[in-house]
Design a protein around this motif. Structure first.
Motif, PDB file in Angstrom:
ATOM      1  N   ARG A  47       0.814  -1.220   0.000  1.00 37.21           N
ATOM      2  CA  ARG A  47       0.000   0.000   0.000  1.00 37.21           C
ATOM      3  C   ARG A  47       0.847   1.270   0.000  1.00 37.21           C
ATOM      4  NH1 ARG A  47      -5.485  -1.736   1.302  1.00 37.21           N
ATOM      5  NH2 ARG A  47      -5.390  -3.859   0.484  1.00 37.21           N
ATOM      6  N   ARG A  48       2.144   1.103   0.237  1.00 37.13           N
ATOM      7  CA  ARG A  48       3.064   2.229   0.191  1.00 37.13           C
ATOM      8  C   ARG A  48       4.234   1.773  -0.674  1.00 37.13           C
ATOM      9  NH1 ARG A  48       5.966   5.925   4.762  1.00 37.13           N
ATOM     10  NH2 ARG A  48       7.903   6.174   3.620  1.00 37.13           N
ATOM     11  N   ALA A  49       4.577   2.540  -1.667  1.00 34.48           N
ATOM     12  CA  ALA A  49       5.619   2.123  -2.606  1.00 34.48           C
ATOM     13  C   ALA A  49       6.903   1.748  -1.871  1.00 34.48           C
ATOM     14  CB  ALA A  49       5.906   3.247  -3.596  1.00 34.48           C
ATOM     15  N   PHE A  50       7.451   0.605  -2.232  1.00 38.36           N
ATOM     16  CA  PHE A  50       8.657   0.107  -1.570  1.00 38.36           C
ATOM     17  C   PHE A  50       9.640  -0.362  -2.645  1.00 38.36           C
ATOM     18  CE2 PHE A  50      10.699  -3.117   1.432  1.00 38.36           C
ATOM     19  CZ  PHE A  50      11.290  -2.156   2.229  1.00 38.36           C
ATOM     20  N   PRO A  51      10.156   0.591  -3.437  1.00 35.13           N
ATOM     21  CA  PRO A  51      11.031   0.211  -4.552  1.00 35.13           C
ATOM     22  C   PRO A  51      12.336  -0.430  -4.101  1.00 35.13           C
ATOM     23  CG  PRO A  51      11.004   2.605  -4.257  1.00 35.13           C
ATOM     24  CD  PRO A  51       9.925   2.039  -3.378  1.00 35.13           C
ATOM     25  N   GLU A  52      12.706  -0.248  -2.832  1.00 39.40           N
ATOM     26  CA  GLU A  52      13.928  -0.878  -2.307  1.00 39.40           C
ATOM     27  C   GLU A  52      13.878  -2.394  -2.437  1.00 39.40           C
ATOM     28  OE1 GLU A  52      11.966   1.433  -0.885  1.00 39.40           O
ATOM     29  OE2 GLU A  52      12.926   2.263   0.899  1.00 39.40           O
ATOM     30  N   SER A  53      12.667  -2.949  -2.459  1.00 35.01           N
ATOM     31  CA  SER A  53      12.535  -4.407  -2.507  1.00 35.01           C
ATOM     32  C   SER A  53      11.323  -4.756  -3.365  1.00 35.01           C
ATOM     33  CB  SER A  53      12.380  -4.943  -1.076  1.00 35.01           C
ATOM     34  OG  SER A  53      12.747  -6.293  -1.020  1.00 35.01           O
ATOM     35  N   ILE A  54      11.467  -4.510  -4.661  1.00 35.22           N
ATOM     36  CA  ILE A  54      10.292  -4.580  -5.549  1.00 35.22           C
ATOM     37  C   ILE A  54       9.741  -5.992  -5.674  1.00 35.22           C
ATOM     38  CG2 ILE A  54      11.703  -4.742  -7.666  1.00 35.22           C
ATOM     39  CD1 ILE A  54       9.520  -2.976  -9.001  1.00 35.22           C
ATOM     40  N   GLY A  55      10.621  -6.985  -5.762  1.00 28.10           N
ATOM     41  CA  GLY A  55      10.151  -8.364  -5.902  1.00 28.10           C
ATOM     42  C   GLY A  55       9.404  -8.823  -4.657  1.00 28.10           C
ATOM     43  N   TYR A  56       9.935  -8.499  -3.508  1.00 22.66           N
ATOM     44  CA  TYR A  56       9.281  -8.826  -2.236  1.00 22.66           C
ATOM     45  C   TYR A  56       7.902  -8.177  -2.160  1.00 22.66           C
ATOM     46  CZ  TYR A  56       8.321  -8.547   2.801  1.00 22.66           C
ATOM     47  OH  TYR A  56       7.728  -8.617   4.037  1.00 22.66           O
TER      48      TYR A  56
END
Ligand code: NDP
Length: 254
Positions: A151-160
């Motif tokens: 629900r909040r962008a987390f590009p640090e770990s996109i696959g996860y």
């Protein structure tokens, strides 16, 4: 009586971290808890001993997730463990908690890492439900551990983050399907919680402070912050809630 007296719960990844917190809380509420683990045998034993020493009931069951046949192997261990306990191989509450993190950004993620994330975080829960349906009693509960990262962008770990999006979708579809059996299916989404999973992300005081700042309460979550929410969703009090994403992030996505 206690809210889960007479119930049996299966918690995947109950050896450490959030899963351990969930196992301890469900046992304190009166459930017999099957504490699943993959490789941390000593940690699983410690979870079970902690429960037993406070008068609760628990057993450890081992199965590696993320490999073909994992669900069948887990239930073989579950059935055997329950047999030794002298109770039928059935349960009322399934908590799909075991998971792996990592993957990196879009520029870093590899096919191998992505396949592993999907196998553990998505395929395993799906087939644990499929194989578990005949053991899960009517009126039961399925609780899937999701993440703020859907629900909040987390590009640090996109696959996860993508695997947790699939967990939310699994939750929605199952909730519709299993309503006829009185089974509720919900997802609980933690923000940063102090476990081995993110130990490397909070090695310095500055890094720890940055993780704490994700929450409006300015602290990193504890396993019991999540376990208390799971306990509510496992209880009869939550009977009219199904198919929901329950935010347990300390306000991380506000
Ligand atoms: P930990 O790394 O502390 O613990 C992971 C647990 O899952 C362990 O009990 C481990 O068992 C089990 N596990 C992992 N991989 C496998 C596998 N292949 N086969 C069998 N068991 C496995 O994680 P957390 O407690 O932090 O995370 C629990 C859940 O919460 C995960 O789904 C995670 O994605 C989610 N989450 C965590 C957040 C956090 O900040 N910590 C934030 C948002 C979501 P063993 O060691 O015995 O193999």
């Amino acid at each position: 009586g206690r809210p889960l007296e007479g119930k049996t719960a299966l918690v995947t990844g109950g050896s450490r971290g959030i899963g351990r917190g969930i196992a301890l809380r469900l046992a304190a509420d009166g459930a017999l808890v099957a504490v699943h683990y993959g490789s941390s045998e000593a940690a699983a034993r410690e979870t079970v001993e902690t429960i037993r020493s406070s008068g609760g009931q628990a057993l450890a069951i081992r199965a590696e997730l993320g490999v073909v046949g994992d669900a069948a192997a887990l239930y073989a261990a579950f059935d055997a463990g329950m047999g030794e306990f002298g109770v039928p191989p059935e349960f009322d509450i399934l908590v799909n908690n075991a998971g792996v993190s990592g993957s990196g950004r879009i520029t870093e993620v590899t096919e191998e890492v992505f396949d592993r994330l999907v196998a553990v975080n998505v395929r395993a829960p799906l087939f644990l439900v499929q194989h578990g349906l005949k053991r899960l009693r009517d009126g039961g509960r399925i609780i899937n551990i999701s993440s703020a990262a859907t629900r909040r962008a987390f590009p640090e770990s996109i696959g996860y983050a993508m695997t947790k999006g699939a967990v939310d979708t699994l939750t929605l579809a199952l909730a519709r399907q299993l309503g006829e059996r009185g089974i509720t299916v919900n997802a609980v989404a933690p923000g940063f919680v102090e476990t081995d999973m993110n130990a490397r992300r909070r090695q310095t005081p500055e890094a720890a402070a940055a993780l704490a700042a994700y929450s409006v309460f300015n602290r990193i979550g504890r396993p019991d912050d999540i376990a208390d929410v799971v306990a509510f969703l496992a209880s009869d009090d939550s009977r009219w809630i199904t198919g929901q994403y329950v935010d347990a992030t300390g306000g991380t996505i506000l």
